[in-house]
Design an enzyme around this catalytic site. Structure first.
Site, short mmCIF file in Angstrom:
data_model
loop_
_atom_site.label_atom_id
_atom_site.label_comp_id
_atom_site.label_asym_id
_atom_site.label_seq_id
_atom_site.Cartn_x
_atom_site.Cartn_y
_atom_site.Cartn_z
CB CYS C 105 -0.90 -0.01 1.23
SG CYS C 105 -1.89 1.48 1.39
CB CYS C 109 -5.36 6.07 -2.74
SG CYS C 109 -4.14 5.16 -3.67
CB THR C 196 -2.42 3.25 5.48
OG1 THR C 196 -3.60 2.51 5.66
CG2 THR C 196 -1.32 2.36 4.97
CD GLU C 262 -3.30 0.24 8.28
OE1 GLU C 262 -3.98 1.20 8.73
OE2 GLU C 262 -3.29 -0.08 7.08
CG HIS C 297 -10.40 4.56 -0.41
ND1 HIS C 297 -9.24 5.02 -0.97
CD2 HIS C 297 -10.02 3.87 0.70
CE1 HIS C 297 -8.21 4.64 -0.24
NE2 HIS C 297 -8.65 3.92 0.78
CE1 TYR C 301 -9.25 0.45 -0.68
CE2 TYR C 301 -8.35 -1.74 -0.30
CZ TYR C 301 -8.64 -0.47 0.15
OH TYR C 301 -8.32 -0.11 1.44
CB CYS C 304 -3.62 -0.13 -5.12
SG CYS C 304 -5.00 -0.48 -4.02
CD GLU C 452 -4.94 -1.38 2.75
OE1 GLU C 452 -3.75 -1.44 3.07
OE2 GLU C 452 -5.32 -0.84 1.68
#
Lengths: 489, 489, 489, 489
Positions: C105, C109, C196, C262, C297, C301, C304, C452
């Site tokens: 990650c 974003c 994150t 995190e 969001h 995903y 990524c 995640e």
């Protein structure tokens, strides 16, 4: 295929003769006489006859027959009250055997499962309520064993508005109920649907469809009855490809010998004599009756559907040979997957049998949790097995010309030329197998292999509710609390 | 439902008149005259007519019509050569729209996809081989656009023994091939199967079924032809529940308006004029032709099957209302899952369109990898959506009496009484919806919703092979080598 | 790997310098100084630096940079307000690129998605409520673009008892809220978890975690803030295998360059100046803010995680080579499946971008339904891809000795002897790849690749609720009613 | 929790004393002395001690102990040779029990399964080859029963290049083999990997890893040996989160009491005395030995992993209570699914036991087909159960601060405030359960719950090969041929 032996069991022919009786049956809006000669119904009777046939064969004696604990006589296992976990296991093996021989629903499990349910529930009712249901039921069932009768079981009501309780329905008949009580019996009204074996059975056992609550006593009713008594009307269910069975050619049927059926049964003020009543108002036992029957019947699916699966897997392996694809690694792997899923179903059927236990009445019952797990898998895997069969068979299962075309003098030879695949392969055999796979994946047999796997013995959600009740979550929470040293309340 | 506008497009009625021609068609072993009046065939023609109808409606103008890059005229999108990724996206949206309006296969995509394939492949062949295929093809297709013709595409050969190459088959006709070359054209022999739109089309485009190798030049053949020329014999495929369409009652059909069909087409020494030949022996381009057509057609499935899925989801939501189960959390959750799967299919159709690219010939092509991913999902999700529909609908979809029973004076009222569920619900509506779900899950429409989703545009393994070819594994290995500082060879 | 070009963007080194600031950070119970030198944190900073690095490379210019619609200057795409569907598609492509380069990650974003959300929501609030949030937000964001700032977004509250509303919690701080209003700003208290990028960001944008209702105005709060202001305490989350990063050897880390993290962030009476507040009490817009951010969001995903999937697939292909199993048909087929699932994720990311639309404020938003469908697949497929990676890698990923053992003089040579597989293979490379797969399937990177994927941007049920809201079931019911001629109410 | 009874079995403490011996063990590049005190190893020893503990408790007597058929004495079931299908079923129940008490791999099954395998294989070898392996093995095993020894089994070689046979490897030691034959025994060299119980066992039984062919006689070797003899070097496998066990705080470990481990074992010219050799060159029996061991061990997984699953399900149910989500319908449904999958695994374990059969040597063996079906499901369902656990637990399992943070005076109270959920819930309990779920889904226990479920007792493809061999496809083809009246060849 084995030698016939002499025993006090009905022969297939005797069975056939014995169901030649007058019933009030409709199909396509018309009354049907001599239903046993009707081409749409015949395969279903053939299937039941196969039960009687195998029971007479030496090689299947151990599975198909058993010594009655009531009489000590050799009886058809379908009329047996389980006396051990071995009996429970043999039940499942027998069901797989019959699935393998017929590739469809053979209909005799419902009454079998109902009998084993009532055997213990009536015993427990009597003990608590001072009734005599158990004796009544044993007498009733003795006749079944002695005469090797085919018995159906009927549970599902039409249910009206499913968001409402029986007593709150606009039409009180949405659930079958007692409408009058007489000195010598009762009068009932309602309908029982999804009845596979009703028409071909001598008798049926009626059960409530759900656990009943105070105020719903009239719905807490169970009894045995002959399938042709006054007031009963049957309407034959319409199924995918049913009329192919009425056509002159038979190959398009797919499975041209055996098949299932479904009947919609209406009880219009039907009289039930007192001695055949096995529950009447005992709402406290209604849930238990429904659950036990559900359990026995969910166990059954781990046998019969695995048997049908065996034939479908065989057909799929055969068509891959005929197509010349049987050596391809992805084909072989998909056949492994079909077998894996099919054997998982069987494993669940065997496991819930193996972990069965004895009821106070003396008979044996499957493990309730695992029986529900078994059926839950049955609502999934036959669909996937069918999907893989379609994958391997190829599009020809739904684009192929009819048998009449293939047999036509004009165009038959051309079609035959183009349906020819590998050397030594017979086009008619390929045609037969493709139609057979069509029959099980979208034809009349798909009804019992797939949709009935979904809904028979209760829809998936019914099993999930039972799984959630049977699993001891508190015990599982305590397992982790012990390891983590968390105080339990 | 929208206002009709005047445009140079065929009206549905004009289309109907225009296909009233003599063809050599057999069904159930008999020659069929005036096929357009045959009850088994009529729903399939209605479906095509719906394409022509929607193209005349203002509200669908943007999806259904487009300006031709050849003539500048407004044409039906099904005759368009894609000029942008927006065109590719609109293709998928149009297909979903038509699936929503017909709940079946509307048959016009195959020729559409074949044309877009040949447009670029002929261009590239000409460039390399000094042929004039591209001009021929453009002339041929101009007529299609000008006359708004329905064009089919035909690819799948009967293939004989699938473990052998075309040239090694016992019967050389197992793959359609050139058997004679004349001054003005060629003569071909063979058969093309799984032909959904052939009968209802004015023309068809023939393509090879796989990449050909040296020595197999005679099989590397593509051409356009009218569907009723001398030497072509069609045999109508037999499908689940097909004869319900010939019965007096119509509700048992399920979808009584629209439907698909499959035709087995034999080419017995058919002459093809030179100007209609678009490939003849160029084996090096045969694989590319097959792959591009496969790609366009796999893209298509992300639209049409999502559209059919929409109707099935609607029917499932409706039946849950009629059953009184629509408020149950597990029902709602299953409908979410149906939608989730259906929209995943659509997403894949949109994605491969959105990432399309321009070929040297000027036209646009979808992303090959994602088109194959799209179709691979189509071989799985409609089966699961159908399974969930069966779950929610209940067992009644395969145990319910026939329409004739319900309309019978004798027993109809009784059945109606017991099929009644919630207040305000009309039994006939419930009956219709149950039959509709039956139609899509095991009846005649299941053929196109499920089995065709499996095999149309190539069986699952065909997509897996393409995925493995399109994915750049070396690049992916280098990604990890870069991160881990492993030397690449 | 490409030539660096001059542009008004931060270099990776400039970024690194710019985050060297004092923050109130704890890890393992101790305050951390100079966090940028901490070995557990460093890989996470490297990952962000990779964003800045790629943005300076000519070959990625089109994806990584874009012209600001506010200033016309070339900016990092992560600070862009989408001006077209093409921008939305490039966002997803950029995310896949970064996933491919870092296998984890990359954290930027969240703020990116928050900005695009607030851009339209503030516009609409202003229009309805006569506020000036949109201007405030634009000014705030202009600085971000001009300085190429790294911005986080913070949404998830700790939520207390999840069965209760914010206003009904025993502790009112279970959801971050306004505790005091001053002339020049407000004071807030609460905590935001699962953060994150917080630590590595210059700024963060705070948003409410759910749609708020009357009486919950104090929770309807959104604002921008520097991550190191007074009152903010960060506690570093403990993750699988985190301390391997502190060991002397680096190979056991798996991905020894890049990684996620995190942070648990507590806001203890933090002052927010008026000009940085973008919502304060407008409960009617809180749901829309949450949904839009969720949508953007969930779209992310699809990019990524597909990028990370690419690296895992590459590692799996590589290890099969090292093991000598890469030619086995079942291995090849499993790699096809991994790719198929990975590309399905990407397809969903592309599709919801491609079907995006323009908001009244002028910026573009993805399709809400398909973005939720995208994320729902992300909660499933990475787990299956990971499972297949474990299958192919073999048990060695979790039974292999440590790097220290392999490098030990005493036993290293023996281990090396027994870890040797194919000719030409280097044992250290095999070791690296095995540790890399361990890292992504059960090590520290599995947190971002799997857990995640499950919970980031909302847990699976959140997407299901959105799917059920976005799907127009009434329209779908009408589709079937039209076909079946059922009257609509 | 039950009363301890006196029996001739080792107590946990006696076991612990008995393994305090000198072994040649390395970890992190260093030689380990007194391994039984090492914090990374201790949980694994605790787990074995739990076996000895439960065997002494009255309530588990029936499962944990049994009468030896060799001596008639009460022995630990782990040293028993199965004498009935009931023994096979109790084995699976015992394994589930131990999984429930430890939530990890308890390591004693491998030797147990090896012994039952050798019991019959040596008998059959002797019969055919006139050897005396069976007597040797019985003598060897008598000591095990008499002393209640912990015995491991070792099968998996390092295999070198997997695309090559043992005899074709560049390094002949890639598979363990005989390098010298002496008068009184043999000398072997090679390595056995993935050894869970080796270190904690008194003895181990070595077996070949695959069916051997002519020319590979030196690899067809099986023997018993003490785990600390000269020439054996163990290297401790590095696993996810292993070093958490060395930290001062214990809660971050998750399961701070029990755990598994994996050891890499090198045999460098190890001498094996003649009387402990149970196979030496009999290649014809090598495949059977491998398959039978595989079968017994695949049966085992239906018990132990279901037991671990029970604890994970309990932890998941508990955390949903702590989170306040336990009443949500989707949460309850997911817990049903977890149970359904877990019980399916158990059903497969029970079924293959229940359908076991007697070997000529007198002992009982599980059904081979269903044992492989069992394990194949084990390669899938724990992953899905784990995924659902992560779903329900929430993102906190991988973003939560460390125990040190929570116990910190400075920030502990703040974290505690924000980790508080429902009334009456204790934050430390929530912390423990979250860490426990982390432990099983991505921490050190995930190694045994997931990756070992994949590869232990053979990777998925090994089971698929066995399923394809065990299923009688010809019989299934004949089923369909019978129904369709197709002549069988």
């Amino acid at each position: 295929m084995g030698v016939k032996i002499k025993m006090p069991l009905k022969s297939p022919e005797e069975y056939l003769e014995s169901i030649k009786r007058t019933v009030n049956l409709y199909m396509f809006g018309k009354k049907i006489d001599e239903f046993w000669n009707h081409p749409i119904i015949k395969p279903s009777i053939n299937t039941v006859m196969k039960i009687y046939e195998l029971a007479q064969m030496e090689e299947y004696k151990d599975l198909m027959t058993v010594k009655s604990h009531l009489t000590g006589k050799l009886i058809n296992r379908f009329t047996h009250i389980h006396q051990s976990t071995d009996d429970l296991i043999k039940k499942v093996k027998m069901q797989r055997l019959l699935g393998q021989h017929t590739a469809c629903c053979f209909q005799r499990c419902v009454g079998f499962d109902a009998a084993n349910t009532l055997y213990s529930v009536t015993y427990e009712m009597d003990k608590k309520c001072n009734t005599d249901y158990h004796t009544r039921f044993k007498n009733y069932w003795l006749e079944v064993q002695e005469q090797d009768l085919m018995v159906d079981g009927a549970m599902t009501d039409t249910k009206g508005d499913r968001s409402k309780r029986p007593k709150d329905q606009a039409d009180p008949d949405a659930y079958l109920h007692v409408v009058e009580t007489k000195d010598d019996g009762i009068v009932v009204r309602g309908a029982k649907v999804h009845q596979t074996g009703f028409l071909n059975s001598h008798r049926t056992i009626i059960m409530p469809t759900l656990a009943l609550r105070p105020g719903e006593e009239e719905y807490a009713i169970s009894f045995g009855i002959d399938t042709n008594v006054k007031g009963i009307t049957m309407v034959y269910g319409r199924q995918s490809c049913d009329t192919r069975k009425t056509e002159p050619d038979e190959l398009d049927i797919g499975n041209f010998k055996f098949g299932g059926q479904e009947v919609f049964v209406i009880f219009d003020n039907v009289f039930v004599p007192r001695e055949n009543i096995f529950m009447n108002g005992e709402i406290d036992f209604s849930g238990e009756l429904v659950n036990r029957f559900g359990g026995y019947h969910r166990q059954s699916y781990g046998g019969c559907k695995a048997g049908v699966g065996d034939v479908l897997i065989g057909a799929t392996a055969l068509i891959s040979e005929y197509n010349g694809t049987d050596k391809a690694s992805h084909i072989k792997d998909k056949i492994v997957e079909m077998n894996h899923l099919n054997e998982t179903l069987y494993s669940c059927g065997i496991a819930c049998s193996s972990l069965g236990f004895q009821r106070e009445a003396g008979n044996y019952e499957m493990d309730m949790l695992l029986a529900n797990v078994c059926k839950q898998n049955v609502t999934r895997f036959p669909y996937e097995i069918g999907r893989l069969a379609e994958d391997i068979a190829g599009g020809m299962i739904c684009t192929m010309p009819s048998e009449a075309d293939i047999k036509s003098e004009e165009i038959g030879p051309l079609i035959e030329k183009y349906l020819t695949t590998c050397e030594g392969m017979c086009v008619e055999d390929r045609y037969k197998v493709l139609r057979f796979i069509e029959n099980l994946t979208m034809g009349v047999a798909s009804v019992s292999y797939k949709t009935e796997s979904m809904h028979g013995a209760g829809s998936p959600q019914a099993q999930r509710i039972m799984i959630s009740r049977q699993v001891d979550l508190e015990k599982k929470k305590n397992l982790v609390k012990n390891i983590l040293e968390i105080d339990s309340e």
